[in-house]
Design a protein around this motif. Structure first.
Motif, mmCIF file in Angstrom:
data_model
loop_
_atom_site.group_PDB
_atom_site.id
_atom_site.type_symbol
_atom_site.label_atom_id
_atom_site.label_comp_id
_atom_site.label_asym_id
_atom_site.label_seq_id
_atom_site.Cartn_x
_atom_site.Cartn_y
_atom_site.Cartn_z
ATOM 1 N N SER A 205 -13.836 -16.402 44.322
ATOM 2 C CA SER A 205 -13.959 -15.656 43.054
ATOM 3 C C SER A 205 -15.381 -15.746 42.523
ATOM 4 C CB SER A 205 -12.993 -16.220 42.015
ATOM 5 O OG SER A 205 -11.668 -15.984 42.383
ATOM 6 N N ASP A 206 -15.932 -16.977 42.546
ATOM 7 C CA ASP A 206 -17.319 -17.157 42.087
ATOM 8 C C ASP A 206 -18.282 -16.341 42.942
ATOM 9 O OD1 ASP A 206 -16.289 -18.896 40.252
ATOM 10 O OD2 ASP A 206 -16.954 -20.733 41.266
ATOM 11 N N PHE A 207 -18.005 -16.299 44.247
ATOM 12 C CA PHE A 207 -18.859 -15.573 45.190
ATOM 13 C C PHE A 207 -18.852 -14.074 44.870
ATOM 14 C CE2 PHE A 207 -19.041 -13.391 49.453
ATOM 15 C CZ PHE A 207 -20.391 -13.573 49.661
ATOM 16 N N THR A 214 -26.889 -17.750 43.161
ATOM 17 C CA THR A 214 -25.656 -18.514 43.387
ATOM 18 C C THR A 214 -24.847 -17.896 44.524
ATOM 19 O OG1 THR A 214 -25.582 -18.924 41.011
ATOM 20 C CG2 THR A 214 -23.588 -19.427 42.250
ATOM 21 N N LYS A 215 -24.905 -16.580 44.641
ATOM 22 C CA LYS A 215 -24.146 -15.877 45.688
ATOM 23 C C LYS A 215 -24.551 -16.383 47.070
ATOM 24 C CE LYS A 215 -22.305 -11.185 46.009
ATOM 25 N NZ LYS A 215 -21.363 -11.198 44.897
ATOM 26 N N GLU A 240 -5.809 -13.029 49.464
ATOM 27 C CA GLU A 240 -6.670 -12.643 48.330
ATOM 28 C C GLU A 240 -8.083 -13.201 48.508
ATOM 29 O OE1 GLU A 240 -4.494 -14.158 45.031
ATOM 30 O OE2 GLU A 240 -2.879 -12.681 45.243
ATOM 31 N N CYS A 241 -8.171 -14.435 49.016
ATOM 32 C CA CYS A 241 -9.500 -15.028 49.285
ATOM 33 C C CYS A 241 -10.259 -14.171 50.289
ATOM 34 C CB CYS A 241 -9.353 -16.445 49.845
ATOM 35 S SG CYS A 241 -8.752 -17.658 48.659
ATOM 36 N N LEU A 242 -9.577 -13.774 51.369
ATOM 37 C CA LEU A 242 -10.222 -12.964 52.405
ATOM 38 C C LEU A 242 -10.702 -11.632 51.826
ATOM 39 C CD1 LEU A 242 -7.869 -13.531 55.477
ATOM 40 C CD2 LEU A 242 -10.156 -14.453 55.132
#
Length: 711
Positions: A205-207, A214-215, A240-242
């Motif tokens: 999510s942060d990515f 930060t990315k 969802e992560c993928l």
């Protein structure tokens, strides 16, 4: 009691510390010891303790006193509730700076206490406790027993929660998790998959949301949290992560990037490919465009690096190039995929051209490798990816590959003979090498290409002149021993079994195209001995049917050429081999009811059905070889009668509809039955007893019909 002030007050901290240590040793009661301890911990926290003094502190109090402090629930009057626990943790953190003490069981059994501190609410007064716990855990991780103890005592879950809570030191929790996953990835995921998935969910999510550097920092961290497929593909959270990682990477790689920004993104993409293949890339126009871009960028990176004349430049780029190899390997697979392809045909053609240029650069690089560089894992990765290209693309770069074959055979031989410590990882630093086996098996990746090349004159001659047959025979022996030691229970096809099948394919090509080599090279006599012994052991295990088909067919074809060999002259091993080969060939078909209700038809036996696509050609070749062997080996007719082969085949052909038996099967059955009838009166009588003359006429088996009609 009254003690002198420490260094900041008196100027002679070491002398004071020495006196405090004396009091710690000689204290008559807890209050004296506690007062001295306060001054000792003050010195420890101020960083004024060297290794010698640290050891003196340990010798003075050992583990007993810190342990008492950790479990004490009654702080001194006027002190915060956690005072004793904080002192105990400071002392343990001090001890943990000594690697020998960090791995002590008295430290390891405190891991649950460390977990409790991380999971407890952290007020401003207790931040030093959290810092001390992270120092202890970092030290434990660096010890031989540490990673296993941390996993089994629940540290992974505690660190995940500490990171997700975002409290004091949560960045250190993430760093510790990265370190743990680097050395114990499988154990971590096996025990704490939900917690690790929660961390991956936050990171992804942060990515996706990040719009600054930060990315790219997350690109470096994320690969450590991407497990092999199941946790990702078998849960909605993983999916969802993928999805977020795909979207984030599509944003990144679709932008103009510097080298330092592009490299981490390519490594993240490679780690996703290792975990899920191309399964994380959605179907459709956007997905195919992204996949093509990914492979294109990887090929460009490989060319820019490997065509660079400066070796130091290559050295600094090996990690990202190895990641690019993973992406190129995916590119090969996707270009060949026919069912539900992600790429359009025009994209496939474009990528194959681009990849051809990149593999040209890989070959150029390998041609310049020096002998002292052969242990470099990057060489292994380069040979592996070239093996993937050779396995699928046989027409392009043929001249260059032929010129490289002497190096490839020599490299494979050196790794095989030495049990090389070269690290067999598809990409350096991107997967855990936990549990990796030595010696590393580079031949496994070259075999499919060798199988194609031995069917062609020039590369086959080069492989023979470089001694590849002898190397492959030794490899076959080693892999057979590995397979023999594995479980006999049915299991998915292992790399060992796949390698054995492919080696058989290479040898079949040599037997067909270079029979003189088989006659004169002792390698093949040694191989024949192994085949004779292995088939009878393998055949009863029906889950090894494809390998049994390879070994039976190869053994029969070699037996035709090596008929004069002592090993084949009525020995027990040869009788058992021929008996097993006949059973394999004669039990492949059965009669079954015609779905239309019109009697019986010929069908593949149920035990063979699932493997028939891979064994059909071998069966036909094996029947042809068996027919050729019958006149050469008198024991074969006896073995056939023992296995009831003439009886079973004759009965089968007499029962089924001739229209259900394809012409190539008619040819195969006739060849074997004809030679058996010619070689043995008893076999002839068995066939006749099953109305052989009549059904031979029905099937158009003219030669068999004539043989049976003769007096």
């Amino acid at each position: 009691p009254r003690f002198p002030a420490m260094a900041s007050d008196s100027g002679d901290g070491h002398a004071t510390l020495k006196r405090c240590l004396g009091v710690l040793r000689d204290a008559r009661n807890d209050s004296e010891q506690f007062a001295a301890l306060l001054l000792v911990t003050k010195a420890v926290r101020a960083g004024e303790v060297d290794a010698k003094t640290r050891r003196q502190i340990f010798d003075a109090i050992g583990f007993t006193f810190p342990t008492r402090l950790l479990i004490s629930r009654q702080p001194p009057a006027g002190c915060p509730p956690h005072t004793f626990r904080a002192l105990g943790l400071t002392l343990l953190a001090c001890f943990c700076t000594d690697p020998e003490l960090a791995g002590h069981s008295q430290i390891l059994n405190k891991i649950p206490t460390f977990n409790d501190v991380l999971l407890s609410p952290c007020d401003p007064d207790s931040t030093s406790m959290v810092d001390d716990v992270y120092q202890c855990l970092s030290a434990v991780l660096a010890t031989p027993r540490g990673p296993r103890e941390l996993v089994t005592k629940g540290a992974v879950s505690a660190l995940c929660q500490a990171y997700l809570n975002g409290g004091h030191g949560s960045d250190r929790a993430l760093t510790l998790l990265v370190g743990l996953l680097a050395v114990a990835e499988a154990r971590c995921w096996q025990r704490d998959a939900p917690q690790l998935l929660a961390v991956l969910s936050k990171l992804s999510s942060d990515f996706l949301k990040a719009e600054d550097m930060t990315k790219f920092e997350l690109c470096e961290v994320l690969p450590h949290f991407i497990p092999l497929s199941p946790p990702l593909t078998e849960s909605s959270q993983g999916s969802e992560c993928l999805c977020r990682l795909y979207q984030g990477l599509a944003d990144v790689l679709g932008s103009k990037l510097s080298q330092s920004q592009r490299d981490p993104a390519l490594k993240l993409a490679a780690s996703l490919v290792q975990a899920c293949g191309a399964g994380w890339i959605p179907a459709g126009r956007a997905g195919s465009k992204f996949l093509a871009l990914l492979v294109n960028l990887a090929c460009v990176e490989v060319r820019l690096t490997l065509e660079e004349p400066d070796p130091m430049e290559v050295e600094g780029k090996k990690e990202v190039v190895t990641a690019c190899y993973v992406l190129m390997e995916m590119g090969i697979q996707e270009c060949l995929r026919e069912e539900k392809p992600l790429l359009e045909n025009i994209q496939k053609m474009q990528l194959m051209r681009i990849m051809e240029e990149a593999f040209g650069a890989v070959i150029l690089y390998l041609r310049q490798v020096k002998q002292e560089e052969l242990q470099d894992p990057f060489i292994f990765a380069s040979v592996r990816v070239l093996g993937a290209w050779m396995a699928e693309e046989t027409s392009s770069l043929k001249q260059e590959i032929c010129e490289l074959l002497p190096f490839l055979v020599d490299y494979a031989r050196k790794l095989f003979k030495k049990g090389s410590p070269a690290v067999s990882v598809p990409q350096t630093e991107l997967v855990s090498t936990e549990g990796s086996a030595f010696p590393q098996d580079v031949l496994r990746f070259l075999l499919p290409g060798f199988c194609h090349l031995t069917a062609e004159d020039r590369p086959r001659d080069i492989l023979i002149s470089e001694g590849a047959p002898a190397l492959l025979c030794e490899y076959f022996l080693q892999q057979w021993e590995v397979l023999s030691s594995e479980s006999t229970a049915p299991e998915p096809l292992t790399s060992t079994e796949m390698s054995l099948q492919t080696v058989c394919g290479v040898f079949l090509n040599l037997v067909v195209t270079a029979p003189d080599l088989v006659r004169r090279d002792k390698t093949f006599s040694s191989l024949m001995d192994v085949l004779l012994k292995s088939l009878p052991l393998l055949l009863p295990q029906k889950h090894h049917l494809v390998l049994a088909a390879n070994i039976a067919t190869l053994g029969l074809m070699m037996a035709r050429i090596l008929a004069g060999s002592a090993a084949l002259q009525g020995t027990q091993s040869s009788k058992e081999f021929f008996g097993a080969a006949i059973r394999f060939l004669c039990e492949a078909h059965a009669a079954q009811a015609d779905p239309s209700g019109a009697g019986l038809v010929l069908a593949v036996s149920p035990a063979y059905a699932s493997a028939w696509a891979d064994t059909r050609e071998l069966w036909l070749l094996g029947m042809q070889a068996l027919a050729s062997c019958v006149p050469l080996f008198p024991c074969l007719t006896h073995a056939a009668l023992q296995a009831r082969c003439p009886h079973e085949l004759s009965q089968l052909l007499s029962r089924v509809s001739p229209a259900s038996v394809h012409f190539e099967l008619v040819t195969a059955f006739q060849a074997v039955l004809l030679e058996l009838a010619r070689a043995s009166e008893q076999c002839r009588a068995v066939i006749l007893s099953q109305h052989g003359a009549e059904w031979a006429n029905l099937y158009g088996m003219a030669a068999l019909e004539q043989c049976l009609a003769e007096q």
